[in-house]
Motif scaffolding. Structure first.
Motif, PDB file in Angstrom:
ATOM      1  N   LEU A 117      53.218  31.359  30.396  1.00 22.69           N
ATOM      2  CA  LEU A 117      52.892  32.731  30.030  1.00 22.69           C
ATOM      3  C   LEU A 117      53.373  33.712  31.091  1.00 22.69           C
ATOM      4  N   SER A 118      54.503  33.430  31.724  1.00 24.39           N
ATOM      5  CA  SER A 118      54.960  34.205  32.874  1.00 24.39           C
ATOM      6  C   SER A 118      55.287  35.655  32.536  1.00 24.39           C
ATOM      7  N   ASN A 119      55.595  35.977  31.296  1.00 22.04           N
ATOM      8  CA  ASN A 119      55.928  37.351  30.958  1.00 22.04           C
ATOM      9  C   ASN A 119      54.713  38.152  30.488  1.00 22.04           C
ATOM     10  N   THR A 120      53.526  37.610  30.623  1.00 22.51           N
ATOM     11  CA  THR A 120      52.324  38.319  30.206  1.00 22.51           C
ATOM     12  C   THR A 120      51.764  39.152  31.349  1.00 22.51           C
ATOM     13  N   GLN A 121      51.010  40.145  30.986  1.00 22.82           N
ATOM     14  CA  GLN A 121      50.370  41.059  31.931  1.00 22.82           C
ATOM     15  C   GLN A 121      49.028  40.480  32.370  1.00 22.82           C
ATOM     16  N   VAL A 122      48.745  40.502  33.674  1.00 25.83           N
ATOM     17  CA  VAL A 122      47.471  40.016  34.190  1.00 25.83           C
ATOM     18  C   VAL A 122      46.600  41.215  34.542  1.00 25.83           C
ATOM     19  N   MET A 123      45.354  41.165  34.120  1.00 29.56           N
ATOM     20  CA  MET A 123      44.391  42.193  34.512  1.00 29.56           C
ATOM     21  C   MET A 123      43.088  41.523  34.901  1.00 29.56           C
ATOM     22  N   TYR A 124      42.315  42.206  35.713  1.00 33.66           N
ATOM     23  CA  TYR A 124      41.043  41.692  36.186  1.00 33.66           C
ATOM     24  C   TYR A 124      39.925  42.580  35.667  1.00 33.66           C
ATOM     25  N   ARG A 125      38.892  41.912  35.138  1.00 37.24           N
ATOM     26  CA  ARG A 125      37.739  42.620  34.577  1.00 37.24           C
ATOM     27  C   ARG A 125      36.478  42.266  35.355  1.00 37.24           C
ATOM     28  N   CYS A 126      35.554  43.213  35.412  1.00 32.29           N
ATOM     29  CA  CYS A 126      34.228  42.951  35.985  1.00 32.29           C
ATOM     30  C   CYS A 126      33.582  41.866  35.121  1.00 32.29           C
ATOM     31  N   LYS A 127      33.039  40.843  35.767  1.00 34.52           N
ATOM     32  CA  LYS A 127      32.420  39.749  35.015  1.00 34.52           C
ATOM     33  C   LYS A 127      31.160  40.192  34.285  1.00 34.52           C
ATOM     34  N   LYS A 128      30.488  41.203  34.821  1.00 38.72           N
ATOM     35  CA  LYS A 128      29.211  41.613  34.249  1.00 38.72           C
ATOM     36  C   LYS A 128      29.380  42.512  33.018  1.00 38.72           C
ATOM     37  N   ARG A 176      32.669  43.692  31.833  1.00 38.69           N
ATOM     38  CA  ARG A 176      33.992  43.504  31.245  1.00 38.69           C
ATOM     39  C   ARG A 176      34.919  44.709  31.384  1.00 38.69           C
ATOM     40  N   ARG A 177      34.578  45.680  32.217  1.00 38.63           N
ATOM     41  CA  ARG A 177      35.448  46.835  32.451  1.00 38.63           C
ATOM     42  C   ARG A 177      36.676  46.392  33.243  1.00 38.63           C
ATOM     43  N   ILE A 178      37.848  46.900  32.903  1.00 33.49           N
ATOM     44  CA  ILE A 178      39.067  46.585  33.647  1.00 33.49           C
ATOM     45  C   ILE A 178      38.993  47.277  34.998  1.00 33.49           C
ATOM     46  N   VAL A 179      39.134  46.495  36.087  1.00 33.63           N
ATOM     47  CA  VAL A 179      39.060  47.064  37.437  1.00 33.63           C
ATOM     48  C   VAL A 179      40.382  46.964  38.190  1.00 33.63           C
ATOM     49  N   ALA A 180      41.301  46.104  37.748  1.00 32.68           N
ATOM     50  CA  ALA A 180      42.592  45.986  38.419  1.00 32.68           C
ATOM     51  C   ALA A 180      43.604  45.344  37.481  1.00 32.68           C
ATOM     52  N   GLY A 207      31.142  50.919  35.946  1.00 34.29           N
ATOM     53  CA  GLY A 207      30.406  50.762  34.693  1.00 34.29           C
ATOM     54  C   GLY A 207      28.985  50.257  34.877  1.00 34.29           C
ATOM     55  N   CYS A 208      28.825  49.163  35.643  1.00 33.78           N
ATOM     56  CA  CYS A 208      27.507  48.519  35.738  1.00 33.78           C
ATOM     57  C   CYS A 208      26.943  48.494  37.159  1.00 33.78           C
ATOM     58  N   LYS A 209      27.683  49.018  38.122  1.00 29.31           N
ATOM     59  CA  LYS A 209      27.273  49.081  39.531  1.00 29.31           C
ATOM     60  C   LYS A 209      27.160  47.713  40.201  1.00 29.31           C
ATOM     61  N   ALA A 210      27.778  46.681  39.619  1.00 23.35           N
ATOM     62  CA  ALA A 210      27.795  45.360  40.249  1.00 23.35           C
ATOM     63  C   ALA A 210      28.737  45.413  41.453  1.00 23.35           C
ATOM     64  N   ARG A 211      28.373  44.726  42.518  1.00 21.81           N
ATOM     65  CA  ARG A 211      29.230  44.696  43.697  1.00 21.81           C
ATOM     66  C   ARG A 211      30.434  43.794  43.425  1.00 21.81           C
ATOM     67  N   LEU A 212      31.626  44.356  43.598  1.00 21.36           N
ATOM     68  CA  LEU A 212      32.855  43.616  43.329  1.00 21.36           C
ATOM     69  C   LEU A 212      33.590  43.220  44.597  1.00 21.36           C
ATOM     70  N   GLY A 213      33.340  43.918  45.687  1.00 22.42           N
ATOM     71  CA  GLY A 213      34.046  43.638  46.936  1.00 22.42           C
ATOM     72  C   GLY A 213      33.752  44.712  47.955  1.00 22.42           C
ATOM     73  N   SER A 214      34.736  44.966  48.804  1.00 16.39           N
ATOM     74  CA  SER A 214      34.573  45.984  49.840  1.00 16.39           C
ATOM     75  C   SER A 214      35.932  46.496  50.269  1.00 16.39           C
ATOM     76  N   PHE A 215      35.911  47.587  51.035  1.00 15.43           N
ATOM     77  CA  PHE A 215      37.156  48.102  51.579  1.00 15.43           C
ATOM     78  C   PHE A 215      36.961  48.468  53.036  1.00 15.43           C
ATOM     79  N   HIS A 238      36.398  40.352  45.099  1.00 14.95           N
ATOM     80  CA  HIS A 238      36.104  38.923  45.121  1.00 14.95           C
ATOM     81  C   HIS A 238      36.381  38.304  43.754  1.00 14.95           C
ATOM     82  N   LYS A 239      37.161  37.231  43.742  1.00 18.87           N
ATOM     83  CA  LYS A 239      37.501  36.563  42.488  1.00 18.87           C
ATOM     84  C   LYS A 239      36.266  36.042  41.760  1.00 18.87           C
ATOM     85  N   SER A 240      35.226  35.684  42.488  1.00 22.69           N
ATOM     86  CA  SER A 240      34.012  35.148  41.858  1.00 22.69           C
ATOM     87  C   SER A 240      33.285  36.219  41.039  1.00 22.69           C
TER      88      SER A 240
END
Length: 138
Positions: free
Chosen positions: A21-32, A34-38, A101-109, A129-131
């Protein structure tokens, strides 16, 4: 348009399927909520570090057993600063990143940089964080 999401902690187990699936677009969503964050375009790549031997606590104690440490996998992704990162607009130098969206902690900067779990330094660092994320293929 179909979406395929998987737990980012299990991403390495399915490398053969992701190669097809190398030509597909990857996106990351909040696990809680499901909002797209990256997306793949917003990711900042870094060279893999030397694993545990890069961390300060290991440098002090040394590797007294003479055992080679295998390089650690990255447990986070690093991204460019994005509009949803509200704490950036507050003028902080370092802070937690929470989902808008849900105020879940996703990481830090940290504008001065952070060390990845693989040992590499990323400056400035906007770490998710990937988790706490689901990786989705579009």
């Amino acid at each position: 348009m179909s979406h395929y999401c998987r737990d980012t902690n299990m991403a390495d187990e399915n490398n053969s399927s992701s190669e097809s699936l190398s030509n597909t677009q990857v996106m990351y969503r909040c696990k809680k909520c499901r909002r797209i964050v990256a997306t793949q375009e917003s990711m900042v790549t870094h060279e893999r570090g030397k694993g545990e031997s890069c961390f300060k606590w290991n440098k002090r104690s040394g590797n007294s057993r003479g055992i080679e440490n295998k390089p650690a996998d990255c447990t986070s992704i690093f991204v460019e600063p994005m509009k949803w990162m509200e704490t950036l607009q507050d003028g902080h130098d370092e802070e937690k990143l929470v989902c808008i969206g849900c105020k879940a902690r996703l990481g830090s900067f940290n504008w001065a940089g952070m060390q990845c779990s693989c040992g590499a330094w990323v400056n400035p660092a906007f770490q998710l964080h990937k988790s706490r994320l689901d990786e989705c293929l579009m």
